[in-house]
Write a protein that holds these residues in place. Structure first.
Motif, PDB file in Angstrom:
ATOM      1  N   ASN A 106      -9.423   8.389  -7.812  1.00 21.93           N
ATOM      2  CA  ASN A 106      -8.532   7.258  -8.077  1.00 21.93           C
ATOM      3  C   ASN A 106      -8.771   6.660  -9.456  1.00 21.93           C
ATOM      4  O   ASN A 106      -7.854   6.084 -10.052  1.00 21.93           O
ATOM      5  CB  ASN A 106      -8.722   6.178  -7.012  1.00 21.93           C
ATOM      6  N   LYS A 141      -6.380   7.930 -12.027  1.00 23.85           N
ATOM      7  CA  LYS A 141      -4.964   7.572 -11.945  1.00 23.85           C
ATOM      8  C   LYS A 141      -4.644   6.439 -12.916  1.00 23.85           C
ATOM      9  O   LYS A 141      -5.432   5.500 -13.077  1.00 23.85           O
ATOM     10  CB  LYS A 141      -4.606   7.135 -10.519  1.00 23.85           C
ATOM     11  N   PHE A 159      -4.321   2.490 -11.603  1.00 21.62           N
ATOM     12  CA  PHE A 159      -4.953   2.188 -10.315  1.00 21.62           C
ATOM     13  C   PHE A 159      -6.098   1.187 -10.496  1.00 21.62           C
ATOM     14  O   PHE A 159      -6.181   0.193  -9.756  1.00 21.62           O
ATOM     15  CB  PHE A 159      -5.470   3.476  -9.676  1.00 21.62           C
ATOM     16  N   MET A 217      -4.742  -2.318 -11.267  1.00 23.54           N
ATOM     17  CA  MET A 217      -4.201  -3.010 -10.095  1.00 23.54           C
ATOM     18  C   MET A 217      -5.329  -3.493  -9.181  1.00 23.54           C
ATOM     19  O   MET A 217      -5.276  -4.605  -8.646  1.00 23.54           O
ATOM     20  CB  MET A 217      -3.274  -2.076  -9.314  1.00 23.54           C
ATOM     21  N   LYS A 218      -6.352  -2.663  -9.015  1.00 26.54           N
ATOM     22  CA  LYS A 218      -7.480  -3.074  -8.174  1.00 26.54           C
ATOM     23  C   LYS A 218      -8.251  -4.221  -8.813  1.00 26.54           C
ATOM     24  O   LYS A 218      -8.771  -5.102  -8.120  1.00 26.54           O
ATOM     25  CB  LYS A 218      -8.408  -1.882  -7.945  1.00 26.54           C
ATOM     26  N   PHE A 246      -8.159  -4.027  -0.303  1.00 28.74           N
ATOM     27  CA  PHE A 246      -7.190  -3.407  -1.205  1.00 28.74           C
ATOM     28  C   PHE A 246      -6.525  -2.226  -0.506  1.00 28.74           C
ATOM     29  O   PHE A 246      -7.152  -1.201  -0.230  1.00 28.74           O
ATOM     30  CB  PHE A 246      -7.889  -2.931  -2.479  1.00 28.74           C
ATOM     31  N   GLY A 258      -2.725  -0.081  -0.714  1.00 26.01           N
ATOM     32  CA  GLY A 258      -1.522   0.065  -1.525  1.00 26.01           C
ATOM     33  C   GLY A 258      -0.239  -0.242  -0.789  1.00 26.01           C
ATOM     34  O   GLY A 258       0.755  -0.649  -1.412  1.00 26.01           O
ATOM     35  N   ASP A 259      -0.216  -0.075   0.519  1.00 27.57           N
ATOM     36  CA  ASP A 259       1.011  -0.282   1.287  1.00 27.57           C
ATOM     37  C   ASP A 259       1.041  -1.624   2.005  1.00 27.57           C
ATOM     38  O   ASP A 259       1.793  -1.803   2.957  1.00 27.57           O
ATOM     39  CB  ASP A 259       1.172   0.843   2.313  1.00 27.57           C
ATOM     40  N   THR A 296      -1.642  -7.290  -0.224  1.00 26.63           N
ATOM     41  CA  THR A 296      -2.245  -6.721  -1.427  1.00 26.63           C
ATOM     42  C   THR A 296      -1.337  -6.907  -2.632  1.00 26.63           C
ATOM     43  O   THR A 296      -1.799  -7.249  -3.731  1.00 26.63           O
ATOM     44  CB  THR A 296      -2.542  -5.235  -1.206  1.00 26.63           C
ATOM     45  N   SER A 297      -0.043  -6.703  -2.447  1.00 28.56           N
ATOM     46  CA  SER A 297       0.907  -6.889  -3.554  1.00 28.56           C
ATOM     47  C   SER A 297       0.931  -8.338  -4.032  1.00 28.56           C
ATOM     48  O   SER A 297       0.978  -8.604  -5.248  1.00 28.56           O
ATOM     49  CB  SER A 297       2.308  -6.456  -3.111  1.00 28.56           C
ATOM     50  N   ILE A 322      -2.196  -8.950  -6.010  1.00 28.66           N
ATOM     51  CA  ILE A 322      -2.123  -8.304  -7.324  1.00 28.66           C
ATOM     52  C   ILE A 322      -1.292  -9.147  -8.285  1.00 28.66           C
ATOM     53  O   ILE A 322      -1.671  -9.349  -9.448  1.00 28.66           O
ATOM     54  CB  ILE A 322      -1.550  -6.881  -7.177  1.00 28.66           C
TER      55      ILE A 322
END
Length: 697
Positions: free
Chosen positions: A215, A218, A221, A224-225, A562, A564-565, A569-570, A573
């Motif tokens: 990860n 990426k 990534f 975002m984390k 954390f 992603g879906d 979390t969104s 972020i």
């Protein structure tokens, strides 16, 4: 070289443990006994990991000597009908002594000292020191008393179990246990508890470590984390500040109620010393009040209340300091990741930083790590490096999982680690054996120890880098290492079939580490059942970690993780991104202000230096010209004094005309705007236009 390798590794491992401890602990502020106990625990556990390959090569060399004498048969992978423990004719070859060979008699003593010292630390000393470190007592005796009371249940449970077992052995005539068998039972009980926890941590590390590197390659990534971490840390930081304010308010009330002549005033002074400096100045001792405390009707807190308050102050101050440091570190990390994202599309291929680093880089780093090299590494090479490393680590993880599920099979040998070691053992390639053993046990220890450094149990156990780990967490980590490392070493010997109880070869000379563990035949249900089949659960744990089942469960319970879906979390972020923008604007304003002050200082500071230099030159010229005649010198000196007196009179007149008014609306905060006013001795500018000079007269 006899024993030299052992001494070298002891020294190297000591400095390795010291460096890691320095990263997490604070040598200046924390108690020396806490540092020494944690360092000793980490050093002993790391020694077990690094010294075990030397024990394996020494054992194989001893087997080689037995093979030449005709009393040992080297292992075979074929499924032939050769009986276990059969003796082959002596091999006509010479046994070459490995460079890391350790003479007979040294390794058993070494393992006994290391093992029993680590067990004493993890079961007796470190739990006591944990309670001592968290105690809020004001004296050594009070802290020891509190620690003994808190550990009474802990120690009493073990004594009760051991006493019941001894009574059962004494009553049952069919059981005749010797001292060495009782010792083996105790070792088996400790290793069983450690193996239970070891498999849990190993199953998480085998999946999470390769995935974290994959990860990391990426794009976006990590950024975002980091935004997610910023939002969570901001909440924790605000909570820590609020908690500290509440505790300081209680300290203020206690400080005001207990005066200088109260018997508990020394306890209050001790609490005040643990408070931050700004709160100490705000809550200075009220030495003006000499009222006798016995004549006041107020109720005073008891010593037990002060002990509790002292404990809360230590915890809240440590937590507040840790969140502040982590906040600054996380901001720097977010700024740097944003710079990486911006520089990926740079045509000049020169890495440009938005802000200068807080700590100046060394000249060597500036010389070799140029902006061009930094761009190629961060934007081009580093993602591929993480991908390759993730693939290598994932391959190791698959081999470990396969070997954990098949290491009990001896005919044929299915454990890949055992196959590698046995192939090298036939040719007595000691260097290959040491490297294979070292990388195997090193990877296993990384998977286990990294999980110990990552896990967090609310705010009670948390290993924070940059010297922000408290004493309780350091001691707890030492306890975990001492309980996990012995079963980890036994598991490694089982994977490589160096443990005679796994290989089922009675003629094999056991390793020195296995010999001090004793024969597990005393507890056959543990040796033949739990030790063999329980490690297979690592497959289930790896699958659960791959699908993030633990993370999803924690998220459902309200602990934001954390994912992603996840909608939460969104939102976090987005919140973290806005916080970073706010901090970036704040940092930009600070740097702009510093740049303006620096330019102003350089511009006007140089003018002052030039004017001072010109005055010195003119003074020298005047002095040389004035020495011609005494008359001219007296006239010029009189004229100079007159000018100086007139200038002082003019300054005093202006000062008397309009006094400093810091509340006036005409105050100009910009030090560069010198046309609208004159500089006053107070350091502020006021409007000095002629129409308003005599407004106050």
């Amino acid at each position: 070289m006899s024993g030299a390798a052992l001494g070298i590794e002891i020294v190297v491992v000591f400095f390795l443990a010291l460096i890691i401890l320095h990263r997490y602990g604070d040598f200046k502020k924390q108690h020396k006994l806490v540092i020494v106990a944690t360092l000793l625990a980490w050093h002993l556990c790391f020694l077990m990991v690094f010294i075990l390959p030397l024990d394996v090569t020494t054992t194989i060399y001893n087997r080689c000597k037995l093979d030449i004498n005709g009393s040992y048969s080297p292992p075979t992978n074929s499924g032939s009908s050769q009986h276990e423990g059969s003796i082959s004719p002596p091999r006509k070859q010479e046994c070459f002594k490995p460079w890391s060979y350790i003479p007979d008699g040294i390794m058993p003593i070494f393992w006994r000292v290391v093992y029993w010292t680590s067990q004493f630390l993890t079961w007796i000393l470190l739990p006591f020191m944990q309670s001592y470190a968290r105690s809020g007592g004001f004296s050594i005796t009070g802290k020891i008393k509190t620690a003994l009371i808190e550990n009474a249940i802990y120690y009493g449970t073990y004594l009760l179990i051991f006493g019941a077992f001894l009574i059962y052995v004494a009553i049952n005539p069919k059981i005749n246990l010797q001292w060495n068998q009782l010792q083996t039972i105790g070792i088996a009980a400790a290793n069983t508890w450690g193996l239970f926890l070891l498999v849990l941590l190993l199953g998480y590390g085998l999946v999470e470590i390769p995935r974290s590197h994959w990860n990391g390659a990426k794009k976006g990534f990590l950024l975002m984390k980091t935004y997610f971490k910023v939002a969570k840390l901001m909440t924790e930081k605000a909570d820590a500040e609020e908690n500290l304010e509440d505790i300081m308010e209680e300290v203020r009330k206690v400080n005001e109620s207990i005066k200088y002549n109260h018997p508990l005033r020394k306890c209050v002074d001790t609490i005040l010393k643990k408070c931050p400096t700004e709160y100490q100045e705000r809550m200075g001792r009220n030495m003006d009040d000499y009222e006798d405390f016995e004549e006041r009707p107020n109720t005073y807190p008891t010593e037990k209340t002060l002990v509790k308050l002292h404990k809360q102050v230590i915890y809240s101050v440590q937590r507040h300091r840790r969140t502040q440091v982590q906040w600054q570190i996380l901001l720097e990390q977010a700024f740097y990741l944003e710079d990486v994202a911006k520089n990926e599309t740079s045509a000049s291929r020169q890495f440009v930083h938005t802000f200068q680093p807080q700590e100046p880089e060394s000249k060597i780093t500036q010389y070799f790590y140029t902006p061009a090299i930094e761009w190629y590494w961060e934007c081009l090479l580093r993602p591929w490096f993480h991908r390759i490393l993730a693939i290598v680590l994932a391959t190791f993880s698959v081999i470990v999982v396969w070997s954990e599920c098949t290491f009990f099979s001896t005919r044929p040998v299915l454990s890949l680690f055992a196959v590698f070691i046995q192939l090298a053992e036939r040719n007595y390639n000691y260097f290959y054996i040491e490297m294979a053993c070292f990388f195997t046990i090193f990877f296993l220890s990384i998977c286990v120890y990294s999980t110990v450094f990552r896990i967090r149990v609310f705010n009670y156990y948390y290993l924070a880098s940059h010297h922000q780990t408290d004493a309780y967490s350091l001691l707890f980590s030492g306890m975990l290492f001492c309980r996990l490392t012995p079963p980890l070493c036994l598991n490694f010997l089982g994977l490589t079939h160096m443990d005679s109880s796994i290989s089922k070869r009675t003629t094999d000379q056991p390793t020195a580490y296995t010999s001090i563990m004793g024969s597990m035949k005393v507890l056959s249900f543990i040796a033949d059942g739990f030790y063999i089949y329980y490690p297979m659960l690592v497959v289930i744990l790896c699958i659960a970690t791959y699908f993030s089942l633990g993370t999803r469960c924690l998220n459902l319970l309200g602990f934001q993780q954390f994912m992603g879906d996840s909608e939460m979390t969104s939102d976090l972020i987005d919140e973290g991104k806005e916080l970073i923008r706010r901090e970036k604007r704040k940092r930009q304003r600070q740097e702009d202000g510093e740049n303006r002050r620096r330019e102003w200082k350089e511009r006007y500071g140089n003018n002052r230096e030039d004017s001072a230099r010109n005055r010195n030159v003119q003074a020298e010229q005047k002095e040389s010209s004035f020495t011609e005649t005494n008359t001219n010198r007296s006239v010029s000196s009189k004229y100079t004094r007159a000018n100086g007196r007139n200038e002082r009179d003019r300054v005093e007149l202006l000062q008397d005309a309009e006094p400093l008014d810091f509340n006036a609306d005409s105050v100009n905060d910009d030090p560069l705007d010198s046309e609208s006013g004159r500089y006053q001795p107070g350091g502020r500018y006021l409007s000095m236009s002629r129409s308003r000079i005599f407004d106050d007269v």
